[in-house]
Design an enzyme around this catalytic site. Structure first.
Site, PDB file in Angstrom:
ATOM      1  N   GLY A   8      -4.551  -7.368  -1.677  1.00  9.39           N
ATOM      2  CA  GLY A   8      -3.407  -6.471  -1.724  1.00  9.39           C
ATOM      3  C   GLY A   8      -2.245  -6.992  -0.914  1.00  9.39           C
ATOM      4  N   ALA A   9      -1.046  -7.003  -1.520  1.00  9.58           N
ATOM      5  CA  ALA A   9       0.167  -7.497  -0.845  1.00  9.58           C
ATOM      6  C   ALA A   9       1.163  -6.374  -0.628  1.00  9.58           C
ATOM      7  CB  ALA A   9       0.800  -8.635  -1.654  1.00  9.58           C
ATOM      8  N   ALA A  12       0.337  -3.270   4.347  1.00  8.56           N
ATOM      9  CA  ALA A  12      -0.765  -3.685   5.224  1.00  8.56           C
ATOM     10  C   ALA A  12      -1.202  -5.118   4.948  1.00  8.56           C
ATOM     11  CB  ALA A  12      -1.942  -2.724   5.061  1.00  8.56           C
ATOM     12  N   VAL A  78      -8.356  -7.267  -8.636  1.00  8.84           N
ATOM     13  CA  VAL A  78      -9.659  -7.183  -7.980  1.00  8.84           C
ATOM     14  C   VAL A  78     -10.535  -6.202  -8.762  1.00  8.84           C
ATOM     15  CG1 VAL A  78     -10.889  -6.621  -5.860  1.00  8.84           C
ATOM     16  CG2 VAL A  78      -8.609  -7.669  -5.749  1.00  8.84           C
ATOM     17  N   GLU A 166      11.761  13.771  -2.099  1.00  2.91           N
ATOM     18  CA  GLU A 166      12.658  12.616  -2.153  1.00  2.91           C
ATOM     19  C   GLU A 166      13.043  12.283  -3.593  1.00  2.91           C
ATOM     20  OE1 GLU A 166      12.462   9.888   1.653  1.00  2.91           O
ATOM     21  OE2 GLU A 166      10.822   9.426   0.276  1.00  2.91           O
ATOM     22  N   ASP A 296      -3.706   2.502   2.646  1.00  2.78           N
ATOM     23  CA  ASP A 296      -4.047   3.711   1.894  1.00  2.78           C
ATOM     24  C   ASP A 296      -5.530   3.857   1.597  1.00  2.78           C
ATOM     25  OD1 ASP A 296      -1.300   4.836   1.287  1.00  2.78           O
ATOM     26  OD2 ASP A 296      -1.069   2.815   0.516  1.00  2.78           O
ATOM     27  N   GLN A 314       4.325   3.288   7.835  1.00  4.39           N
ATOM     28  CA  GLN A 314       4.363   3.062   9.276  1.00  4.39           C
ATOM     29  C   GLN A 314       2.978   2.749   9.833  1.00  4.39           C
ATOM     30  OE1 GLN A 314       5.306   5.677  13.294  1.00  4.39           O
ATOM     31  NE2 GLN A 314       6.345   6.224  11.407  1.00  4.39           N
ATOM     32  N   LYS A 375      17.048   6.607   8.039  1.00  2.64           N
ATOM     33  CA  LYS A 375      16.073   6.205   7.021  1.00  2.64           C
ATOM     34  C   LYS A 375      16.355   4.779   6.557  1.00  2.64           C
ATOM     35  CE  LYS A 375      12.829   6.601   3.866  1.00  2.64           C
ATOM     36  NZ  LYS A 375      12.693   7.581   2.806  1.00  2.64           N
TER      37      LYS A 375
END
Length: 402
Positions: A8-9, A12, A78, A166, A296, A314, A375
Site C-alpha cells: 500500500g502506497a 502510512a 495484493v 466536506e 486504516d 494524521q 486546512k
C-alpha cells in the site's frame, strides 16, 4: 540483506518507505506494492468528486518518492498474505517472500448490509471513483437539459460524517458549474445529505458542531437528520424517519456512510473486525512480530477511552514514522523499540468549500476563513513531509486568500 515488503502506497505505506529507505541502505531491500503507480491525498477526494480540484492536483508519481537503489516498486494487487509462511500473494506477480511486512492497504466503503447500496450508489474511496462521480454529475446535468426530469438535478449524499459534510460543501461550491451545464439557475440543483444520527460531527464540541451544520446549511444544502436509510434503489434512496417510510428521487447518489479496512485483512486470516486488527504497542500484529499493520487496517487503542482512535491521515503518518524507526531497530539487530507508540491528536479541521471550514487545532476551536487556511496548511505539511519540496511546489495549496 533483509527484505521489507510494504503493501500500500497511501499515507502510512509511502511514509514508511520514505523514512526507512534513508536509514537502511546496504542493510535491507524494500519492495513497495500498490495497484496504482501514484499516491493520492485521500483527504481531498471530495474535491475531485465535485470537480472543484483536478485529480492531478492531489496525486503524484510513486517513482518521485522511492530511491531505486533501496526500493523496488511493483504495481499489482495484493490477493492475500500468509503471515505464518511470511509470503504475500500478488494477482499478477505471484508470491513475494519477506523478512518484515508492512500491511497498509487502506480502506473500502462500508455499506452495513443496506440493500442496494453497493449496486446503486457511487462510492468515493479512490481517485477513479471520485472522477467517476464528477463525470456522473455532469452527465446527469446534460441529461436534464434533454429530458427536463428534475431527478437529474438532485444530488444526494448518504452519510453526514466528516467526509459527507466536506463533500456537501464541495458540491455546493461546484453547483454553478453543474447549473450551467444543465441550463438552469444554481438554486435548482438540489443537494441533500441523509443521516441516521440526530447529533452530527460528534468529534467536535456541540457548539462547534452546530456551527459546522449551520455553515453547510447556509450553502443551501438540506441536512436530513434522523433519517435511517433502509434501501438504495436505482435512482432512489429509501429511508425511515419519525416511524414513516420516505424516499428521495435522485440520479446522483453518493455513499459516504463509513469505511472498513481492506478485505485483504480478512482474506489473510488475521484477527480482525471490519478489516482492522488491534495492534501491539509496537504496531505489529499480536500474533506475528514481523508484521506491522498501519493506517486504516489498524486499530490503535486509546487507553483512556478503551476505544480505537479514529483512522485519519494524521494517525497513519505518525504510525509510519514510528514503524520506520522500529523496523530500523530490528534490521540493525536491536529488536523492537523500548518505547511504545503513543498518539496525541494535533487537531482536526473540516473544509466546507474552498474558503470556509471549522475544526480544532490543539485545544483551540477555529471557524470560517482561518479554518479553511489552516486546512490547506495541514495539507501542504503532509505533502512536504512525504512528497518533498518538488511535490510541495507542484501540488501545494497556495490559494490561501480566495
Amino acid at each position: 540483506m533483509k527484505k521489507v515488503v510494504v503493501l500500500g502506497a497511501g499515507y502510512a505505506g509511502l511514509q514508511t518507505v520514505h523514512k526507512l529507505q534513508k536509514k537502511v541502505k546496504g542493510k535491507a531491500e524494500i519492495i513497495l506494492v500498490d495497484k496504482d503507480d501514484y499516491h493520492y491525498e485521500t483527504t481531498e477526494l471530495h474535491e475531485v468528486a465535485s470537480g472543484t480540484q483536478p485529480a492531478l492536483k492531489i496525486t503524484y508519481p510513486i517513482a518521485d518518492i522511492i530511491d531505486p537503489a533501496v526500493t523496488k516498486f511493483i504495481q499489482d494487487e495484493v490477493v492475500k498474505l500468509d503471515a505464518t509462511k511470511k509470503q504475500v500473494q500478488l494477482k499478477q506477480h505471484g508470491m513475494l517472500d519477506y523478512d518484515y511486512c508492512v500491511l497498509a492497504l487502506g480502506f473500502v466503503s462500508e455499506t452495513f448490509g443496506i440493500k442496494g447500496a453497493k449496486e446503486n450508489a457511487l462510492e468515493m474511496t479512490n481517485i477513479k471513483q471520485s472522477l467517476a462521480i464528477y463525470d456522473h454529475i455532469l452527465a446527469s446535468m446534460k441529461k436534464y437539459k434533454e429530458t427536463k426530469d428534475k431527478r437529474y438535478l438532485q444530488l444526494v449524499v448518504c452519510g453526514a460524517g466528516f467526509t459527507g459534510i466536506e463533500l456537501a460543501g464541495a458540491l455546493a461550491e461546484g453547483r454553478p458549474e453543474y447549473a450551467k451545464v444543465a441550463g438552469v439557475a444554481p438554486s435548482e440543483v438540489k443537494i441533500t445529505v441523509v443521516e441516521a444520527a440526530t447529533r452530527l460531527l460528534p468529534m467536535f464540541s456541540e457548539k462547534l458542531a452546530d456551527y459546522g451544520v449551520k455553515l453547510v446549511e447556509s450553502l443551501d444544502v438540506e441536512l436530513l437528520c434522523g433519517a435511517k436509510i433502509s434501501e438504495v434503489a436505482p435512482g432512489e434512496v429509501v429511508y425511515e424517519k419519525d416511524d414513516q417510510t420516505n424516499s428521495l428521487k435522485a440520479e446522483t447518489i453518493i455513499w459516504t456512510t463509513g469505511v472498513s479496512g481492506s478485505p485483504v485483512v480478512g482474506e489473510s486470516n488475521l484477527q480482525e473486525r471490519r478489516g482492522r486488527v488491534v495492534v501491539t504497542d509496537n504496531l505489529t500484529d499480536p500474533n506475528f512480530d514481523d508484521l506491522y499493520i498501519l493506517g486504516d487496517v489498524a486499530a490503535v487503542m486509546d487507553k483512556e477511552s478503551g476505544r480505537p482512535y479514529p483512522t485519519t491521515a494524521q494517525i497513519a503518518t505518525e504510525m509510519a514514522v514510528y514503524a520506520a524507526k522500529d523496523l530500523e531497530s530490528q534490521i540493525n539487530g536491536n529488536g523492537h523499540l523500548s518505547t511504545p507508540f503513543v498518539y496525541k491528536s494535533k487537531g482536526t479541521v473540516a473544509s466546507v468549500g474552498n474558503t470556509h471550514g471549522f475544526g480544532v487545532i490543539g485545544k483551540l476551536e477555529i471557524k470560517g476563513y482561518p479554518a479553511s487556511m489552516m486546512k490547506k496548511m495541514i495539507m501542504n505539511k503532509s505533502l512536504f513531509e512525504i512528497g518533498g519540496f518538488k511535490e510541495f511546489i507542484a501540488k501545494g495549496r497556495f490559494d490561501l486568500y480566495h
